[in-house]
Design a protein around this motif. Sequence first.
Motif, PDB file in Angstrom:
ATOM      1  N   ARG A 281      91.306 -24.334  12.081  1.00 32.81           N
ATOM      2  CA  ARG A 281      91.320 -25.794  11.952  1.00 32.81           C
ATOM      3  C   ARG A 281      91.921 -26.213  10.611  1.00 32.81           C
ATOM      4  NH1 ARG A 281      85.469 -27.011  14.935  1.00 32.81           N
ATOM      5  NH2 ARG A 281      86.213 -26.214  16.920  1.00 32.81           N
ATOM      6  N   PRO A 282      92.515 -27.412  10.553  1.00 31.76           N
ATOM      7  CA  PRO A 282      93.117 -27.876   9.296  1.00 31.76           C
ATOM      8  C   PRO A 282      92.109 -27.899   8.135  1.00 31.76           C
ATOM      9  CG  PRO A 282      93.742 -29.315  11.106  1.00 31.76           C
ATOM     10  CD  PRO A 282      92.717 -28.373  11.656  1.00 31.76           C
ATOM     11  N   ALA A 283      90.854 -28.220   8.447  1.00 28.89           N
ATOM     12  CA  ALA A 283      89.777 -28.149   7.449  1.00 28.89           C
ATOM     13  C   ALA A 283      88.553 -27.641   8.203  1.00 28.89           C
ATOM     14  CB  ALA A 283      89.502 -29.513   6.840  1.00 28.89           C
ATOM     15  N   GLU A 284      87.862 -26.669   7.608  1.00 28.11           N
ATOM     16  CA  GLU A 284      86.761 -26.021   8.339  1.00 28.11           C
ATOM     17  C   GLU A 284      85.413 -26.417   7.744  1.00 28.11           C
ATOM     18  OE1 GLU A 284      85.157 -24.886  10.855  1.00 28.11           O
ATOM     19  OE2 GLU A 284      86.194 -22.992  11.227  1.00 28.11           O
ATOM     20  N   VAL A 285      84.405 -26.399   8.594  1.00 27.91           N
ATOM     21  CA  VAL A 285      83.012 -26.495   8.147  1.00 27.91           C
ATOM     22  C   VAL A 285      82.509 -25.052   8.145  1.00 27.91           C
ATOM     23  CG1 VAL A 285      80.716 -27.321   8.771  1.00 27.91           C
ATOM     24  CG2 VAL A 285      82.705 -28.822   9.054  1.00 27.91           C
ATOM     25  N   ASP A 286      82.335 -24.486   6.954  1.00 31.32           N
ATOM     26  CA  ASP A 286      82.057 -23.046   6.857  1.00 31.32           C
ATOM     27  C   ASP A 286      80.649 -22.687   7.298  1.00 31.32           C
ATOM     28  OD1 ASP A 286      84.579 -22.450   5.853  1.00 31.32           O
ATOM     29  OD2 ASP A 286      83.973 -23.046   3.825  1.00 31.32           O
ATOM     30  N   ILE A 287      79.698 -23.541   6.941  1.00 25.79           N
ATOM     31  CA  ILE A 287      78.303 -23.180   7.230  1.00 25.79           C
ATOM     32  C   ILE A 287      77.451 -24.426   7.451  1.00 25.79           C
ATOM     33  CG2 ILE A 287      77.878 -22.995   4.717  1.00 25.79           C
ATOM     34  CD1 ILE A 287      75.669 -20.902   5.466  1.00 25.79           C
ATOM     35  N   LEU A 288      76.589 -24.356   8.431  1.00 26.78           N
ATOM     36  CA  LEU A 288      75.608 -25.421   8.666  1.00 26.78           C
ATOM     37  C   LEU A 288      74.244 -24.771   8.871  1.00 26.78           C
ATOM     38  CD1 LEU A 288      77.580 -27.781  11.104  1.00 26.78           C
ATOM     39  CD2 LEU A 288      76.984 -28.251   8.710  1.00 26.78           C
ATOM     40  N   LEU A 289      73.247 -25.351   8.238  1.00 23.38           N
ATOM     41  CA  LEU A 289      71.877 -24.850   8.371  1.00 23.38           C
ATOM     42  C   LEU A 289      70.937 -26.035   8.177  1.00 23.38           C
ATOM     43  CD1 LEU A 289      69.674 -22.668   8.504  1.00 23.38           C
ATOM     44  CD2 LEU A 289      70.112 -22.182   6.081  1.00 23.38           C
ATOM     45  N   GLY A 290      70.243 -26.415   9.234  1.00 18.91           N
ATOM     46  CA  GLY A 290      69.426 -27.628   9.182  1.00 18.91           C
ATOM     47  C   GLY A 290      67.960 -27.351   8.887  1.00 18.91           C
ATOM     48  N   ASP A 291      67.343 -28.325   8.241  1.00 17.92           N
ATOM     49  CA  ASP A 291      65.902 -28.246   7.966  1.00 17.92           C
ATOM     50  C   ASP A 291      65.175 -29.181   8.946  1.00 17.92           C
ATOM     51  OD1 ASP A 291      63.326 -28.457   7.094  1.00 17.92           O
ATOM     52  OD2 ASP A 291      63.801 -29.262   5.110  1.00 17.92           O
ATOM     53  N   PRO A 292      64.516 -28.605   9.965  1.00 20.19           N
ATOM     54  CA  PRO A 292      63.898 -29.466  10.993  1.00 20.19           C
ATOM     55  C   PRO A 292      62.464 -29.905  10.664  1.00 20.19           C
ATOM     56  CG  PRO A 292      63.773 -27.168  11.669  1.00 20.19           C
ATOM     57  CD  PRO A 292      64.361 -27.175  10.274  1.00 20.19           C
ATOM     58  N   SER A 293      62.058 -29.820   9.381  1.00 21.77           N
ATOM     59  CA  SER A 293      60.647 -30.094   9.028  1.00 21.77           C
ATOM     60  C   SER A 293      60.184 -31.489   9.436  1.00 21.77           C
ATOM     61  CB  SER A 293      60.415 -29.976   7.521  1.00 21.77           C
ATOM     62  OG  SER A 293      60.951 -28.817   7.030  1.00 21.77           O
ATOM     63  N   LYS A 294      61.045 -32.494   9.218  1.00 24.71           N
ATOM     64  CA  LYS A 294      60.623 -33.868   9.526  1.00 24.71           C
ATOM     65  C   LYS A 294      60.390 -34.039  11.037  1.00 24.71           C
ATOM     66  CE  LYS A 294      62.216 -38.667   9.049  1.00 24.71           C
ATOM     67  NZ  LYS A 294      63.300 -39.521   8.518  1.00 24.71           N
ATOM     68  N   ALA A 295      61.287 -33.483  11.840  1.00 28.64           N
ATOM     69  CA  ALA A 295      61.122 -33.585  13.302  1.00 28.64           C
ATOM     70  C   ALA A 295      59.832 -32.892  13.732  1.00 28.64           C
ATOM     71  CB  ALA A 295      62.323 -32.977  14.018  1.00 28.64           C
ATOM     72  N   LYS A 296      59.520 -31.783  13.060  1.00 29.99           N
ATOM     73  CA  LYS A 296      58.303 -31.052  13.413  1.00 29.99           C
ATOM     74  C   LYS A 296      57.076 -31.876  13.042  1.00 29.99           C
ATOM     75  CE  LYS A 296      56.166 -26.621  13.444  1.00 29.99           C
ATOM     76  NZ  LYS A 296      55.976 -25.317  12.909  1.00 29.99           N
ATOM     77  N   GLU A 297      57.106 -32.405  11.834  1.00 30.47           N
ATOM     78  CA  GLU A 297      55.930 -33.125  11.320  1.00 30.47           C
ATOM     79  C   GLU A 297      55.715 -34.447  12.058  1.00 30.47           C
ATOM     80  OE1 GLU A 297      54.911 -35.478   7.328  1.00 30.47           O
ATOM     81  OE2 GLU A 297      56.174 -33.690   7.043  1.00 30.47           O
ATOM     82  N   LYS A 298      56.795 -35.231  12.223  1.00 32.76           N
ATOM     83  CA  LYS A 298      56.623 -36.586  12.771  1.00 32.76           C
ATOM     84  C   LYS A 298      56.721 -36.656  14.288  1.00 32.76           C
ATOM     85  CE  LYS A 298      57.167 -39.220   8.792  1.00 32.76           C
ATOM     86  NZ  LYS A 298      57.941 -40.083   7.954  1.00 32.76           N
ATOM     87  N   LEU A 299      57.536 -35.775  14.885  1.00 33.63           N
ATOM     88  CA  LEU A 299      57.723 -35.829  16.343  1.00 33.63           C
ATOM     89  C   LEU A 299      56.952 -34.717  17.055  1.00 33.63           C
ATOM     90  CD1 LEU A 299      61.636 -36.328  16.459  1.00 33.63           C
ATOM     91  CD2 LEU A 299      59.870 -38.102  16.451  1.00 33.63           C
ATOM     92  N   GLY A 300      56.488 -33.740  16.285  1.00 36.51           N
ATOM     93  CA  GLY A 300      55.843 -32.573  16.897  1.00 36.51           C
ATOM     94  C   GLY A 300      56.839 -31.729  17.664  1.00 36.51           C
ATOM     95  N   TRP A 301      58.116 -31.797  17.238  1.00 33.52           N
ATOM     96  CA  TRP A 301      59.181 -31.077  17.952  1.00 33.52           C
ATOM     97  C   TRP A 301      59.580 -29.804  17.212  1.00 33.52           C
ATOM     98  CZ3 TRP A 301      63.930 -29.142  16.694  1.00 33.52           C
ATOM     99  CH2 TRP A 301      64.738 -28.712  17.762  1.00 33.52           C
ATOM    100  N   SER A 302      59.786 -28.721  17.944  1.00 35.19           N
ATOM    101  CA  SER A 302      60.508 -27.589  17.358  1.00 35.19           C
ATOM    102  C   SER A 302      61.250 -26.845  18.459  1.00 35.19           C
ATOM    103  CB  SER A 302      59.593 -26.658  16.567  1.00 35.19           C
ATOM    104  OG  SER A 302      58.414 -26.443  17.244  1.00 35.19           O
ATOM    105  N   ALA A 303      62.301 -26.133  18.058  1.00 36.23           N
ATOM    106  CA  ALA A 303      63.117 -25.394  19.021  1.00 36.23           C
ATOM    107  C   ALA A 303      62.300 -24.260  19.623  1.00 36.23           C
ATOM    108  CB  ALA A 303      64.353 -24.841  18.314  1.00 36.23           C
ATOM    109  N   THR A 304      62.485 -24.024  20.931  1.00 32.85           N
ATOM    110  CA  THR A 304      61.708 -22.949  21.579  1.00 32.85           C
ATOM    111  C   THR A 304      62.596 -21.800  22.053  1.00 32.85           C
ATOM    112  OG1 THR A 304      61.898 -23.876  23.818  1.00 32.85           O
ATOM    113  CG2 THR A 304      60.072 -24.687  22.464  1.00 32.85           C
ATOM    114  N   ILE A 305      63.905 -22.029  22.118  1.00 34.96           N
ATOM    115  CA  ILE A 305      64.803 -21.008  22.688  1.00 34.96           C
ATOM    116  C   ILE A 305      65.699 -20.452  21.579  1.00 34.96           C
ATOM    117  CG2 ILE A 305      66.617 -20.581  24.428  1.00 34.96           C
ATOM    118  CD1 ILE A 305      65.451 -23.112  25.913  1.00 34.96           C
TER     119      ILE A 305
END
Length: 323
Positions: A281-305
């Motif tokens: 790609r003309p410009a790349e996104v080298d790395i992504l790593l998300g912090d899902p703490s807020k979704a866990k705390e406020k929505l009670g959501w976390s990834a299961t798969i």
Amino acid sequence: MAKKALITGITGQDGAYLSEFLLSKGYDVYGLARRSSTADVNLTRLKWLGIEKDVQIVDGNLLDLSGLIRSMQEIAPDEVYNLAAQSFVASSWQQPILTGQVTGLGVSNMLEALRIAKPDAHYYQASSSEMYGLVQQPVQSETTPFYPRSPYAVAKLYGHWITVNYRESFNMHASSGILFNHESPLRGIEFVTRKVTDGVARIKLGLEKELRLGNINAKRDWGHAKDYVQAMWLMLQQDIPDDYVVSTGRTTTVREMCEVAFNHVGLNIDDHLVIDPAFFRPAEVDILLGDPSKAKEKLGWSATITMEEMIKEMVEADLKRLS
Ligand code: NDP
Ligand code: GDR
């Protein structure tokens, strides 16, 4: 009375899984779909899930404000999920204007239609981890500054901020989900996970010999679309609208993800993988790593798969499709 949900982008990956999920919750599901000469093919994903007859398709396009207003008036939805977009990052350099119009200004059209016709509806905007682009912090959260790296990401950033702006200006219940990459057997064939699982299945079945990819050192935080659509719904059930990162909290290289696919069918990646600069790609996104703490705390959501479970499921689905 059943709640009514309107989903734009219902023919896409997330639209299909979100429809399935909302139907299971008893919603009346309406889906905005743009007119196409191949309308039968367009519903493939809904057919895959066996729900194409359970949703009501409404003719419309994110670029057509008057049609959007009419749809809001006629349906009077309780919840609106704006998933429609030109969503393929690589294409956004080839079609930057269209991407800006649909993925960026299209959000304004949706918010205007809502503000005019159904201002009390709860609204979900499909924002993206691509907005972090050239990452400003090693782990990205709701407070990490953005640095978009493609016309797609620039358009998504507009969509994100205009959603925040309508929430703050007009007191609308508008939330923005900053979702990291999520995949499934219904992922479009051009995205790297599905390209890999389809390619590996073809090689296994003797239909192809090689798999050509671009930057295999890029790292992504990959989750499953089935998990992620539940987070969208949870956001709209909150009393207060807000923005949430939705991710697994783990990052993997494209090469490692490929190895899972090749190993699953007993093939050696180095016998088949070819690096093709055409996919850089003309410009790349080298790395992504998300912090899902807020979704866990406020929505009670976390990834299961896990990424591994998902890639194996996708390889199996592609083997089945191709056999
Ligand atoms: P897809 O590319 O699978 O689906 C995109 C949908 O948008 C399709 O239904 C497409 O319709 C529709 N669409 C495109 N242009 C228009 C238009 N002008 N008017 C109306 N509809 C239109 O995307 P996903 O399901 O993967 O993603 C859903 C949303 O989430 C997108 O906004 C994407 O940018 C965003 N997102 C996705 C992530 C992911 O990893 N999947 C991560 C973060 C954000 P058609 O079938 O006619 O092409
Ligand atoms: P992405 O997804 O750009 O992160 O956007 P994609 O799967 O296209 O690329 C992920 C990474 O893989 C690298 N890559 C290749 N990508 C593709 N498509 N094809 C290849 O051959 C190839 N080789 C290496 C890419 O360079 C990139 O680094 C997706 C979309 O769903 C967006 O709509 C969404 O917003 C983001 O995820 C979060």
